[in-house]
Motif scaffolding. Structure first.
Motif, PDB file in Angstrom:
ATOM      1  N   THR A 247      41.114  91.270  48.901  1.00  0.00           N
ATOM      2  CA  THR A 247      42.171  91.392  47.793  1.00  0.00           C
ATOM      3  C   THR A 247      41.304  92.140  46.774  1.00  0.00           C
ATOM      4  N   LEU A 248      42.023  92.952  46.065  1.00  0.00           N
ATOM      5  CA  LEU A 248      41.227  93.707  44.816  1.00  0.00           C
ATOM      6  C   LEU A 248      40.520  92.579  43.906  1.00  0.00           C
ATOM      7  N   GLU A 249      41.477  91.530  43.626  1.00  0.00           N
ATOM      8  CA  GLU A 249      40.715  90.570  43.041  1.00  0.00           C
ATOM      9  C   GLU A 249      39.348  90.062  43.377  1.00  0.00           C
ATOM     10  N   GLN A 250      39.299  89.887  44.784  1.00  0.00           N
ATOM     11  CA  GLN A 250      37.911  89.159  45.349  1.00  0.00           C
ATOM     12  C   GLN A 250      36.659  90.358  45.064  1.00  0.00           C
ATOM     13  N   TRP A 251      37.258  91.581  45.371  1.00  0.00           N
ATOM     14  CA  TRP A 251      36.336  92.682  45.066  1.00  0.00           C
ATOM     15  C   TRP A 251      35.961  92.795  43.728  1.00  0.00           C
ATOM     16  N   SER A 252      36.842  92.900  42.687  1.00  0.00           N
ATOM     17  CA  SER A 252      36.750  92.566  41.421  1.00  0.00           C
ATOM     18  C   SER A 252      35.627  91.412  41.261  1.00  0.00           C
ATOM     19  N   LEU A 253      35.590  90.383  41.456  1.00  0.00           N
ATOM     20  CA  LEU A 253      34.867  89.345  41.202  1.00  0.00           C
ATOM     21  C   LEU A 253      33.577  89.701  41.672  1.00  0.00           C
ATOM     22  N   LEU A 254      33.421  90.195  42.825  1.00  0.00           N
ATOM     23  CA  LEU A 254      32.017  90.560  43.591  1.00  0.00           C
ATOM     24  C   LEU A 254      31.509  91.443  42.447  1.00  0.00           C
ATOM     25  N   GLN A 255      32.134  92.401  42.040  1.00  0.00           N
ATOM     26  CA  GLN A 255      31.404  93.367  41.290  1.00  0.00           C
ATOM     27  C   GLN A 255      31.039  92.721  39.894  1.00  0.00           C
ATOM     28  N   LYS A 256      31.781  91.648  39.229  1.00  0.00           N
ATOM     29  CA  LYS A 256      31.410  91.124  38.196  1.00  0.00           C
ATOM     30  C   LYS A 256      29.988  90.245  38.202  1.00  0.00           C
ATOM     31  N   VAL A 257      30.001  89.674  39.631  1.00  0.00           N
ATOM     32  CA  VAL A 257      28.775  88.567  39.847  1.00  0.00           C
ATOM     33  C   VAL A 257      27.564  89.736  39.936  1.00  0.00           C
ATOM     34  N   VAL A 258      27.709  90.833  40.559  1.00  0.00           N
ATOM     35  CA  VAL A 258      26.515  91.741  40.680  1.00  0.00           C
ATOM     36  C   VAL A 258      26.135  92.161  39.166  1.00  0.00           C
ATOM     37  N   GLU A 259      27.232  92.672  38.509  1.00  0.00           N
ATOM     38  CA  GLU A 259      26.944  93.258  37.013  1.00  0.00           C
ATOM     39  C   GLU A 259      26.195  92.295  36.092  1.00  0.00           C
ATOM     40  N   LEU A 260      26.696  91.068  36.271  1.00  0.00           N
ATOM     41  CA  LEU A 260      26.219  89.987  35.534  1.00  0.00           C
ATOM     42  C   LEU A 260      25.179  89.025  35.936  1.00  0.00           C
ATOM     43  N   GLY A 261      24.896  89.144  37.361  1.00  0.00           N
ATOM     44  CA  GLY A 261      23.803  88.557  38.104  1.00  0.00           C
ATOM     45  C   GLY A 261      24.055  87.110  38.118  1.00  0.00           C
ATOM     46  N   SER A 262      25.097  86.522  38.140  1.00  0.00           N
ATOM     47  CA  SER A 262      25.288  84.977  38.550  1.00  0.00           C
ATOM     48  C   SER A 262      26.825  84.970  38.587  1.00  0.00           C
ATOM     49  N   PHE A 263      26.932  83.711  39.282  1.00  0.00           N
ATOM     50  CA  PHE A 263      28.254  83.129  39.585  1.00  0.00           C
ATOM     51  C   PHE A 263      28.716  82.412  38.195  1.00  0.00           C
ATOM     52  N   ALA A 264      28.172  82.029  37.529  1.00  0.00           N
ATOM     53  CA  ALA A 264      28.304  81.249  36.358  1.00  0.00           C
ATOM     54  C   ALA A 264      28.915  82.275  35.117  1.00  0.00           C
ATOM     55  N   LYS A 265      28.213  83.432  34.953  1.00  0.00           N
ATOM     56  CA  LYS A 265      28.443  84.341  33.866  1.00  0.00           C
ATOM     57  C   LYS A 265      29.828  84.971  34.426  1.00  0.00           C
ATOM     58  N   ALA A 266      29.735  85.543  35.593  1.00  0.00           N
ATOM     59  CA  ALA A 266      31.075  86.001  36.078  1.00  0.00           C
ATOM     60  C   ALA A 266      32.320  85.122  35.856  1.00  0.00           C
ATOM     61  N   ALA A 267      32.161  83.716  36.107  1.00  0.00           N
ATOM     62  CA  ALA A 267      33.086  82.838  35.988  1.00  0.00           C
ATOM     63  C   ALA A 267      33.400  82.770  34.305  1.00  0.00           C
ATOM     64  N   GLU A 268      32.585  82.859  33.703  1.00  0.00           N
ATOM     65  CA  GLU A 268      32.927  82.793  32.045  1.00  0.00           C
ATOM     66  C   GLU A 268      33.475  84.324  31.570  1.00  0.00           C
ATOM     67  N   GLU A 269      33.003  85.596  32.343  1.00  0.00           N
ATOM     68  CA  GLU A 269      33.563  86.585  31.598  1.00  0.00           C
ATOM     69  C   GLU A 269      35.042  86.427  32.149  1.00  0.00           C
ATOM     70  N   THR A 270      35.364  86.247  33.326  1.00  0.00           N
ATOM     71  CA  THR A 270      36.806  86.151  33.994  1.00  0.00           C
ATOM     72  C   THR A 270      37.671  85.025  33.603  1.00  0.00           C
ATOM     73  N   HIS A 271      37.057  84.154  32.670  1.00  0.00           N
ATOM     74  CA  HIS A 271      37.845  82.973  32.383  1.00  0.00           C
ATOM     75  C   HIS A 271      38.293  82.016  33.511  1.00  0.00           C
ATOM     76  N   ARG A 272      37.390  81.708  34.375  1.00  0.00           N
ATOM     77  CA  ARG A 272      37.722  81.111  35.722  1.00  0.00           C
ATOM     78  C   ARG A 272      36.469  80.153  35.602  1.00  0.00           C
ATOM     79  N   SER A 273      36.695  79.197  36.811  1.00  0.00           N
ATOM     80  CA  SER A 273      35.921  78.317  36.941  1.00  0.00           C
ATOM     81  C   SER A 273      34.879  78.667  38.215  1.00  0.00           C
ATOM     82  N   GLN A 274      33.645  78.188  37.816  1.00  0.00           N
ATOM     83  CA  GLN A 274      32.584  78.667  38.901  1.00  0.00           C
ATOM     84  C   GLN A 274      32.787  78.460  40.276  1.00  0.00           C
ATOM     85  N   SER A 275      33.608  77.364  40.635  1.00  0.00           N
ATOM     86  CA  SER A 275      33.718  77.177  41.901  1.00  0.00           C
ATOM     87  C   SER A 275      34.774  78.040  42.544  1.00  0.00           C
TER      88      SER A 275
END
Length: 286
Positions: free
Chosen positions: A5-33
Motif C-alpha cells: 500500500t502507499l501507506e506502507q511505502w510512505s512509512l518506509l520513506q519516513k523511517v529512512v528520512e528520520l533514521g529510526s522507527f521511533a522517530k517515524a512513529a512520532e512524526e506519523t502519530h503512530r505507535s512504534q510497533s
C-alpha cells in the motif's frame, strides 16, 4: 490485488528520512510497533529486504533504494491529490508549508506567523528552519509552498529579493582578539573560527582551524565561551553587543558582511491561493 500500500511505502520513506522507527512513529502519530509491523509486512509480501541497520540508523538496502525511488513519484502525486482536496474543502487550505533560513530574524518571523494566524486560524503553518548549507535535495524543499532562502532560485521555484542580513565579526570581550586596536587576517588565523553549517554539508576547505556548529544559537554560545571568534547575524546578537559581552572586531577590511534572503514560491502554485498571497504580503511588509 496489490501486495503493498502507499501507506506502507510512505512509512518506509519516513523511517529512512528520520533514521529510526521511533522517530517515524512520532512524526506519523503512530505507535512504534505499528510502524514495525507495517514495514515487516511490506518486506514479507514483496519477498525483498528493504531496510538494514547501520549503527543506530535504519538505512535502505540496494533493493530498497531502487524500489523506493520508483515509488516516490507515486507518493508525491498522491500527496498532491490530498493537498488539493484539502484546499478545495470550504475553499480554504488546511496547511501551508514554510521553509525559512535560520538567519531570518526570529522576532520578525513570529510576528508574521502571529498575524497570519489571526487572519487564517484554520490554516496550520508547518515551519522548517534550514541552514544555507542544507543539501538541495532536502525533503523540506520539495514540500514547501513558500521559502525564504539565501539562493535566488531554487529547484522548486523562482524568488525575489526580500532583505539583507548583516553579519558582524565578533569575539567575547575577554578574548585576546578583542584587546587589539586593529585585527589582521594573520591574527584571525591564530584562533579557531566558529562556523554555522549542516553537520553533513560539504564545506569549502579553509586555511585556518574552524569549528562547525549546526545551529546559530550554538555558534553564539561558542563565541560567548571564548571557543573562538565568528561571523554572526547582527540582529540575533544585538543584546550581547549592547551589553558589551560580545565585541565587534576592528578588522583591517570587511568587518561587516551582508547576506541576501529571497522569497521563493513553489512554481506549481499558479494561481496563488489566498493564504499564500497573504503570507507573501506579510513577509514583504516586514
Amino acid at each position: 490485488m496489490h501486495k503493498s500500500t502507499l501507506e506502507q511505502w510512505s512509512l518506509l520513506q519516513k523511517v529512512v528520512e528520520l533514521g529510526s522507527f521511533a522517530k517515524a512513529a512520532e512524526e506519523t502519530h503512530r505507535s512504534q510497533s505499528s510502524v514495525s509491523y507495517n514495514l515487516a509486512l511490506l518486506q514479507e509480501r514483496l519477498g525483498v529486504a528493504l531496510l538494514m541497520p547501520e549503527g543506530r540508523r535504519a538505512v535502505l538496502t540496494p533493493a530498497g533504494e531502487l524500489l523506493l525511488s520508483q515509488v516516490k513519484p507515486l507518493l508525491k502525486a498522491f500527496e498532491w491529490v490530498e493537498t488539493r482536496a484539502a484546499t478545495l474543502r470550504n475553499g480554504m487550505r488546511t496547511r501551508l508549508d514554510l521553509v525559512v533560513d535560520s538567519i531570518f530574524p526570529r522576532a520578525r518571523l513570529f510576528a508574521i506567523l502571529r498575524q497570519f494566524q489571526h487572519c487564517y486560524p484554520q490554516t496550520q503553518v508547518r515551519l522548517t528552519e534550514v541552514l544555507e548549507t542544507a543539501p538541495d535535495d532536502a525533503p523540506s524543499y520539495a514540500q514547501a509552498d513558500v521559502m525564504v532562502l539565501t539562493r535566488r532560485q531554487d529547484m522548486t521555484g523562482r524568488g525575489e529579493w526580500l532583505m539583507n542580513i548583516d553579519f558582524v565579526c565578533v569575539a567575547h570581550r575577554d578574548h585576546p582578539l578583542s584587546a587589539a586596536q586593529q585585527v589582521s587576517e594573520a591574527m584571525l588565523a591564530a584562533w579557531p573560527q566558529i562556523r554555522i553549517a549542516e553537520s553533513d554539508a560539504r564545506q569549502t576547505p579553509v586555511a585556518q582551524e574552524a569549528w562547525t556548529f549546526s545551529t546559530i544559537d550554538a555558534a553564539i554560545e561558542a563565541v560567548q565561551y571564548q571557543v573562538g571568534y565568528g561571523w554572526l547575524p547582527q540582529e540575533r546578537i544585538a543584546p550581547l553587543l549592547a551589553s558589551g559581552q560580545l565585541k565587534a572586531l576592528p578588522l583591517n577590511h570587511g568587518a561587516r558582511r551582508a547576506t541576501p534572503l529571497h522569497l521563493i514560491v513553489k512554481k506549481d502554485l499558479a494561481p496563488l491561493d489566498e493564504q499564500v498571497e497573504m503570507l507573501l504580503q506579510l513577509f514583504k511588509a516586514q
